[in-house]
Design a protein around this motif. Structure first.
Motif, PDB file in Angstrom:
ATOM      1  N   LYS A  68       6.641  -4.426 -12.977  1.00 50.09           N
ATOM      2  CA  LYS A  68       6.338  -3.002 -13.137  1.00 50.09           C
ATOM      3  C   LYS A  68       7.079  -2.275 -12.025  1.00 50.09           C
ATOM      4  CE  LYS A  68       1.794  -4.285 -14.929  1.00 50.09           C
ATOM      5  NZ  LYS A  68       0.317  -4.218 -14.746  1.00 50.09           N
ATOM      6  N   LEU A  69       8.143  -1.581 -12.382  1.00 52.96           N
ATOM      7  CA  LEU A  69       9.103  -1.103 -11.400  1.00 52.96           C
ATOM      8  C   LEU A  69       9.178   0.418 -11.363  1.00 52.96           C
ATOM      9  CD1 LEU A  69      12.003  -3.576 -12.283  1.00 52.96           C
ATOM     10  CD2 LEU A  69      10.167  -3.895 -10.619  1.00 52.96           C
ATOM     11  N   ALA A  70       9.559   0.942 -10.216  1.00 50.04           N
ATOM     12  CA  ALA A  70       9.795   2.368 -10.048  1.00 50.04           C
ATOM     13  C   ALA A  70      10.965   2.559  -9.094  1.00 50.04           C
ATOM     14  CB  ALA A  70       8.558   3.061  -9.502  1.00 50.04           C
ATOM     15  N   VAL A  71      11.685   3.656  -9.278  1.00 49.91           N
ATOM     16  CA  VAL A  71      12.761   4.042  -8.368  1.00 49.91           C
ATOM     17  C   VAL A  71      12.361   5.349  -7.703  1.00 49.91           C
ATOM     18  CG1 VAL A  71      15.175   4.706  -8.148  1.00 49.91           C
ATOM     19  CG2 VAL A  71      14.532   2.884  -9.735  1.00 49.91           C
ATOM     20  N   ILE A  72      12.332   5.331  -6.367  1.00 51.51           N
ATOM     21  CA  ILE A  72      11.922   6.510  -5.602  1.00 51.51           C
ATOM     22  C   ILE A  72      13.161   7.172  -4.997  1.00 51.51           C
ATOM     23  CG2 ILE A  72      10.571   7.336  -3.651  1.00 51.51           C
ATOM     24  CD1 ILE A  72       8.700   4.975  -4.058  1.00 51.51           C
ATOM     25  N   LYS A  73      13.295   8.454  -5.282  1.00 54.77           N
ATOM     26  CA  LYS A  73      14.392   9.228  -4.714  1.00 54.77           C
ATOM     27  C   LYS A  73      13.862  10.242  -3.724  1.00 54.77           C
ATOM     28  CE  LYS A  73      18.188   9.285  -8.070  1.00 54.77           C
ATOM     29  NZ  LYS A  73      19.040  10.172  -8.892  1.00 54.77           N
ATOM     30  N   TYR A  74      14.599  10.438  -2.641  1.00 54.88           N
ATOM     31  CA  TYR A  74      14.321  11.531  -1.723  1.00 54.88           C
ATOM     32  C   TYR A  74      15.458  12.538  -1.875  1.00 54.88           C
ATOM     33  CZ  TYR A  74      13.522  14.213   2.508  1.00 54.88           C
ATOM     34  OH  TYR A  74      13.296  15.234   3.392  1.00 54.88           O
ATOM     35  N   GLU A  75      15.132  13.690  -2.435  1.00 54.37           N
ATOM     36  CA  GLU A  75      16.154  14.655  -2.825  1.00 54.37           C
ATOM     37  C   GLU A  75      17.147  13.943  -3.754  1.00 54.37           C
ATOM     38  OE1 GLU A  75      17.500  16.260   0.925  1.00 54.37           O
ATOM     39  OE2 GLU A  75      15.691  17.498   1.132  1.00 54.37           O
ATOM     40  N   ASP A  76      18.390  13.787  -3.357  1.00 53.29           N
ATOM     41  CA  ASP A  76      19.349  13.099  -4.234  1.00 53.29           C
ATOM     42  C   ASP A  76      19.679  11.688  -3.758  1.00 53.29           C
ATOM     43  OD1 ASP A  76      19.625  15.281  -5.962  1.00 53.29           O
ATOM     44  OD2 ASP A  76      21.136  16.216  -4.670  1.00 53.29           O
ATOM     45  N   SER A  77      18.911  11.186  -2.771  1.00 55.13           N
ATOM     46  CA  SER A  77      19.234   9.901  -2.160  1.00 55.13           C
ATOM     47  C   SER A  77      18.275   8.801  -2.606  1.00 55.13           C
ATOM     48  CB  SER A  77      19.183  10.014  -0.634  1.00 55.13           C
ATOM     49  OG  SER A  77      20.096  10.976  -0.173  1.00 55.13           O
ATOM     50  N   LEU A  78      18.821   7.599  -2.774  1.00 55.88           N
ATOM     51  CA  LEU A  78      18.000   6.413  -2.994  1.00 55.88           C
ATOM     52  C   LEU A  78      17.690   5.804  -1.630  1.00 55.88           C
ATOM     53  CD1 LEU A  78      19.826   4.775  -6.038  1.00 55.88           C
ATOM     54  CD2 LEU A  78      17.630   5.960  -6.038  1.00 55.88           C
ATOM     55  N   LEU A  79      16.423   5.689  -1.316  1.00 57.31           N
ATOM     56  CA  LEU A  79      16.014   5.212   0.002  1.00 57.31           C
ATOM     57  C   LEU A  79      16.088   3.688   0.089  1.00 57.31           C
ATOM     58  CD1 LEU A  79      12.941   7.548   0.454  1.00 57.31           C
ATOM     59  CD2 LEU A  79      15.167   7.779   1.553  1.00 57.31           C
ATOM     60  N   HIS A  80      16.152   3.208   1.324  1.00 59.09           N
ATOM     61  CA  HIS A  80      16.182   1.769   1.593  1.00 59.09           C
ATOM     62  C   HIS A  80      14.865   1.401   2.255  1.00 59.09           C
ATOM     63  CE1 HIS A  80      18.732  -1.891   2.989  1.00 59.09           C
ATOM     64  NE2 HIS A  80      17.460  -2.193   2.992  1.00 59.09           N
ATOM     65  N   PHE A  81      14.018   0.664   1.530  1.00 59.31           N
ATOM     66  CA  PHE A  81      12.689   0.295   2.028  1.00 59.31           C
ATOM     67  C   PHE A  81      12.696  -1.113   2.601  1.00 59.31           C
ATOM     68  CE2 PHE A  81      11.746   3.314  -1.471  1.00 59.31           C
ATOM     69  CZ  PHE A  81      11.099   4.294  -0.724  1.00 59.31           C
ATOM     70  N   ARG A  82      12.095  -1.255   3.816  1.00 65.75           N
ATOM     71  CA  ARG A  82      11.909  -2.581   4.407  1.00 65.75           C
ATOM     72  C   ARG A  82      10.495  -2.790   4.935  1.00 65.75           C
ATOM     73  NH1 ARG A  82      17.327  -4.691   7.547  1.00 65.75           N
ATOM     74  NH2 ARG A  82      18.858  -4.042   5.984  1.00 65.75           N
ATOM     75  N   SER A  83       9.615  -1.832   4.670  1.00 66.96           N
ATOM     76  CA  SER A  83       8.223  -1.937   5.122  1.00 66.96           C
ATOM     77  C   SER A  83       7.293  -1.683   3.953  1.00 66.96           C
ATOM     78  CB  SER A  83       7.926  -0.917   6.223  1.00 66.96           C
ATOM     79  OG  SER A  83       8.732  -1.121   7.360  1.00 66.96           O
ATOM     80  N   ILE A  84       6.228  -2.490   3.879  1.00 65.51           N
ATOM     81  CA  ILE A  84       5.223  -2.320   2.837  1.00 65.51           C
ATOM     82  C   ILE A  84       3.868  -2.744   3.380  1.00 65.51           C
ATOM     83  CG2 ILE A  84       5.476  -4.629   1.817  1.00 65.51           C
ATOM     84  CD1 ILE A  84       5.183  -3.263  -0.943  1.00 65.51           C
TER      85      ILE A  84
END
Length: 347
Positions: A68-84
Motif C-alpha cells: 500500500k504505497l503513497a508518494v509525498i511531494k513537497y511543493e514540486d519536489s519528491l522528498l528523500h525519507f530516512r526516518s520513520i
C-alpha cells in the motif's frame, strides 16, 4: 553459616554473568517488496506487515503480499525519507535535507487515513538522520548540526507539534561531528532514556535520562577522524547495557575500532572482537528474548551474527542490507537497495 552465605552469593553472581549462548546457523531471506528505491527506514508491525520510508517521496505499508504505497511531494519536489516511527494511531516520516519536512500519517490499524505536515525546517545545513518515540505521546528526532550542537526536535503531544531544542541545553559538537542517516538507528530508546550516536571526525554518544530535558555526552573508542568514520548504529538492551557499531564506510573490511559495548549506560565503552570480523555495518540489533547474547548486524557487505554478546561473530549471508528491525526472537525485516526482505533465523 558464613561460608555457606558467601558460597551462595558467589554461585548467584556466576549464574547471573554466565548467560547461555545462543546459536543461529542460517538465515532464510525472502523479498517482500521490490522497487527502484533506496530504503533505509523500516518499522515492522508484525510478521506480515512493515512500514517503510524511502527516497523519491515513497512511503508505504507492506501488508503480506499487498504493498500500500503513497508518494509525498513537497511543493514540486519528491522528498528523500530516512526516518520513520510508528505510534498506536500514526506513522511519522521525516525527510533528510533542506527543507526538512515531517509528516504525520493517520493509521487505523489497516489503512492510512490522512496525512498532515507537522514540522518544517529550512536551513542550508539541515539534515535529519533518525526518529524514535518513547511512548505514544513523546518522541525525538535527531539531525546534523545547523549551529554548534546536534539538531534535536521533540514532541510531547503525540507528534502534532515539534520543538527544536536550543543549543544552550545540548552538548556542543566538535568540528566535523555529525551523524549518519544510514538505517534510522542512531537513536536508542529505553524507559525515559535516549542515546544518540554521532560520527565523522568525532564519534561520541549523547545521553538523556529524562526524555530530552537534560543531556550528557560520552567519548567512545570507535574509529573516527574522517568524514565517513564513526558510529552508524546504536542499540540498548536495558538502561545499562548497549552496543554501538560502525566503522569506515570508505574501507568496509576494516574491522578495528568499529564495535563496542557498555555496561554502565553509555558512560564508558569497551571494544569487542577488535580486529575480527565483521567490519563496517550500518545497523545493529539485540535479538529479542536472548538477554543480550544474540546480536545481528547488517550492512552492505552482509549479515553477521554473535551468540555470545559480541565476543565472537560469524557471517550468515553476503547479501547486503542497510537496516534491520526484529519482530520477535527469530523473525526480522531488513531493507536495502531496491528491496525489503523478511529474514527468518534458524539454529
Amino acid at each position: 553459616m558464613r561460608f555457606f552465605i558467601i558460597l551462595l552469593a558467589a554461585i548467584t553472581l556466576i549464574s547471573c554473568e554466565d548467560k547461555t549462548e545462543i546459536e543461529f546457523n542460517s538465515v532464510k531471506i525472502t523479498p517482500v517488496f521490490i522497487d527502484s528505491l533506496s530504503i533505509r527506514a523500516i518499522q515492522p508491525l508484525d510478521e506480515n506487515r512493515v512500514w517503510f520510508a524511502a527516497d523519491k517521496g515513497k512511503v508505504g505499508l507492506i501488508d503480506g503480499d499487498t504493498p500500500k504505497l503513497a508518494v509525498i511531494k513537497y511543493e514540486d519536489s519528491l522528498l528523500h525519507f530516512r526516518s520513520i516511527a510508528v505510534t498506536k494511531e500514526a506513522v511519522f516520516v521525516l525527510s533528510v535535507a533542506n527543507p526538512a519536512v515531517l509528516y504525520k500519517i493517520g493509521f487505523n490499524g489497516a489503512e492510512a487515513t490522512n496525512i498532515e505536515e507537522v514540522y518544517n525546517e529550512k536551513d542550508e545545513n539541515v539534515f535529519y538522520d533518525s526518529m524514535k518515540f518513547w511512548n505514544d505521546n513523546e518522541g525525538i528526532a535527531i539531525g546534523d548540526p545547523t549551529k554548534n550542537c546536534m539538531s534535536v526536535i521533540i514532541t510531547r503531544d503525540g507528534g502534532n507539534t515539534w520543538e527544536k531544542l536550543s543549543c544552550k541545553n545540548l552538548p556542543k559538537v566538535e568540528k566535523g561531528e555529525a551523524a549518519f542517516a544510514a538505517s534510522n538507528s542512531n537513536i536508542a530508546i529505553f524507559g525515559d532514556n535516549a542515546w544518540v550516536a554521532t560520527g565523522g571526525k568525532k564519534s561520541r554518544v549523547m545521553h538523556t535520562a529524562d526524555k530530552g530535558k537534560t543531556w550528557a555526552v560520552f567519548d567512545t573508542p570507535i574509529v573516527q577522524g574522517k568524514a565517513m568514520t564513526g558510529i552508524f548504529s546504536i542499540d540498548f538492551l536495558d538502561e545499562n547495557n548497549g552496543i554501538i557499531f560502525g566503522g569506515d564506510w570508505e574501507d568496509k573490511p576494516f574491522n578495528e575500532g568499529n564495535k563496542a559495548i557498555t555496561k554502565n549506560g553509555g558512560k564508558t565503552w569497551k571494544l569487542i572482537a577488535n580486529g575480527k570480523e565483521p567490519g563496517y555495518r550500518s545497523s545493529v540489533k539485540y535479538v529479542p528474548g536472548t538477554e543480550g547474547q544474540g546480536i545481528v548486524a547488517v550492512g552492505s557487505p552482509g549479515i553477521s551474527f554473535s551468540g555470545d554478546g559480541g565476543k565472537n561473530w560469524k557471517e550468515l549471508s553476503k547479501e547486503g542490507f542497510f537496516a534491520i528491525e526484529f519482530v520477535n526472537d527469530s523473525v526480522a525485516f531488513a531493507s536495502g537497495n531496491n528491496r525489503i526482505s523478511k529474514l527468518v533465523f534458524t539454529k
